[in-house]
Design an enzyme around this catalytic site. Structure first.
Site, PDB file in Angstrom:
ATOM      1  CE  LYS A 156      -6.390  15.188  -0.708  1.00  0.00           C
ATOM      2  NZ  LYS A 156      -6.503  14.485   0.597  1.00  0.00           N
ATOM      3  CD  GLU A 230       2.480   1.611   2.438  1.00  0.00           C
ATOM      4  OE1 GLU A 230       1.657   0.663   2.338  1.00  0.00           O
ATOM      5  OE2 GLU A 230       2.480   2.408   3.376  1.00  0.00           O
ATOM      6  CB  CYS A 264      -0.284  -0.756   5.350  1.00  0.00           C
ATOM      7  SG  CYS A 264      -1.300   0.646   4.831  1.00  0.00           S
TER       8      CYS A 264
END
Length: 460
Positions: A156, A230, A264
């Site tokens: 997804k 993560e 990130c």
């Protein structure tokens, strides 16, 4: 209206909608992917490696097409997009070359037996939930090792990356991955939770927000499923007093602006000796004000739009709130006039512990600079957040910088570079940045059965 939409963040125009998976589709997809597992696991390791090589070759051959696709759907400038395609190809090629060796039996000390060894084998069907900020790279980190091992995958992707996710599935299938061994789905969050709960699913990997990670971890834990997460990051960058300030600040500025600050592991908190803050900020401001912000498909563009107008407005509001709470804004911070999700890159100083910007992740082109009086103060500040993805230390005395780097509470500590990611290096964080590792041999070991086989000595 489907949530899966290509809405060009540079123009604000909706270009395509994609139908979501219906209720009956969940059971169908689970059945297909689970049914394909035995055949894919039984495919010879050398053949799986050859397939991943063909995947890498397809990425390389279609680089410009793939780069244009994500520039259109999430706003990444073409040069950066092409670089991401190249990195994804390198990951598939690394596992094609090294994966067979990583699956070899490991012979142990017999310890009184005729033989003791460890075998590595696939676990079954996995679900992957991927974010929009690195559409190809994030999928490669998850899919390459797990397809190499022999697991099957339901993927997804982020709703704004529907178009690129379809092309990735097509590349896999053309290269030789069976249609049911890798299935791209336009599923809702509720449908993903239903899949995780299904006993046929053996693991879940998510890259995304803390909120999404907590939800997935709760569902996985309740159903005793392995999860790799993560999540966010608020990476520190410690600048020591013995380095090349001009060069370091220039590198910091460019790193923070990469992908419009939507990474990130971007250096979000820059920690500098107090007597060097003004000079450091001056370089940041000069660089931020000189970059070309604009259409990501224009080869001269250095900073594209944020992923959506909503995302842009959220970052602008974070900057405004920091200033309202007492921070100093040196440049930028506002939305650009006209269509699209563009904003002026911002530099902030004077952020203190009582301000929201001190503890929250700012996912956009915003640098926050802190001044400190000592290395100990720098390390304390660096570790004083709930995140722990990566961090870096910059200085001329390498031994000294390494000692400081070892004090960072992060999953990845760098000296004189920041955020480097390569196929053979482990990627992952600690604290609220998640758990588990991707890439290298560590990524190959997350979703496997590690089985001991021990054979007693013959009697007589």
């Amino acid at each position: 209206m489907s949530a899966y939409v290509t809405a060009n963040p540079a123009t604000g125009r909706t270009e395509k909608e994609f139908p979501e998976l219906d209720a009956a589709g969940v059971a169908e997809v689970l059945g297909r992917a689970h049914g394909a597992y035995a055949g894919w696991r039984g495919t010879p390791v050398a053949e799986r490696a050859q397939i991943l090589t063909r995947v890498a070759e397809a990425y390389e051959a279609r680089r410009d097409e793939l780069a244009t696709l994500i520039a259109t759907e999430m706003g990444k400038p073409m040069k950066e997009a092409a670089g991401e395609v190249k990195l994804a190809a390198a990951i598939y090629r690394w596992y094609a070359e090294h994966g067979p060796d990583l699956l070899q039996q490991e012979v142990l000390d017999p310890q009184g037996a005729a033989e003791s060894l460890v075998e590595t084998e696939a676990v079954g069907l996995l679900v992957g939930v991927m974010p929009w900020n690195f559409p190809y790279y994030q999928v490669a980190r998850f899919a390459a090792p797990n397809l190499m091992v022999g697991n099957t995958i339901i993927l997804k992707h982020a709703p704004i990356c529907a178009a690129s996710s379809e092309v990735m599935a097509e590349i896999f299938h053309t290269a030789g991955v069976p249609a049911d061994a890798y299935i791209n789905v336009f599923a809702t969050n509720e449908q993903i939770a239903e899949m995780i709960a299904d006993p046929r699913v053996r693991g879940i990997s998510l890259t995304g927000s803390e909120r999404a990670g907590a939800s997935v971890a709760e569902t996985a834990g309740r159903n005793l499923k392995k999860a790799v997460l993560e999540l966010g990051g608020s990476d520190p960058m410690i600048v020591l007093d013995d380095g090349d300030l001009e060069r370091t600040a220039t590198v910091a500025a460019k790193a923070r602006l990469m992908n419009a600050g939507q990474a990130c592991n971007s250096p979000k908190r820059m920690i500098v000796p107090n007597d060097k803050v003004d000079d450091f900020v001056s370089v940041l401001v000069r660089t931020f004000e000189s970059v070309q912000v604009g259409d990501p498909t224009d080869p001269d563009t250095q900073v594209g739009p944020l992923s959506s107008v909503g995302a842009r407005d959220g970052v602008v509001r974070q900057v405004e709130r920091a200033v309202e709470q007492g921070a100093t804004l040196h440049t930028g911070g506002g939305a650009l006039d006209g269509d699209g999700a563009f904003m002026r890159p911002a530099v902030l100083t004077g952020v203190t512990q009582d301000m929201d910007a001190y503890s929250e992740e700012i996912f956009g082109p915003v640098a926050v600079v802190y001044g400190v009086d000592s290395v100990d103060e720098a390390v304390t500040l660096a570790n004083d957040v709930s995140f722990g993805l990566s961090g870096s230390v910059w200085g001329s005395d390498i031994d000294r910088a390494q000692v400081v780097a070892d004090r960072l509470e992060v999953g990845m500590a760098y000296v004189n570079e920041h955020g480097t990611t390569l196929p053979g290096l482990p990627f992952g964080g600690v604290k609220r940045s998640g758990f588990g590792r991707e890439l290298g041999r560590w990524g190959m070991g997350e979703f496997v059965n590690t089985r001991l086989r021990r054979t007693a000595k013959a009697k007589g």
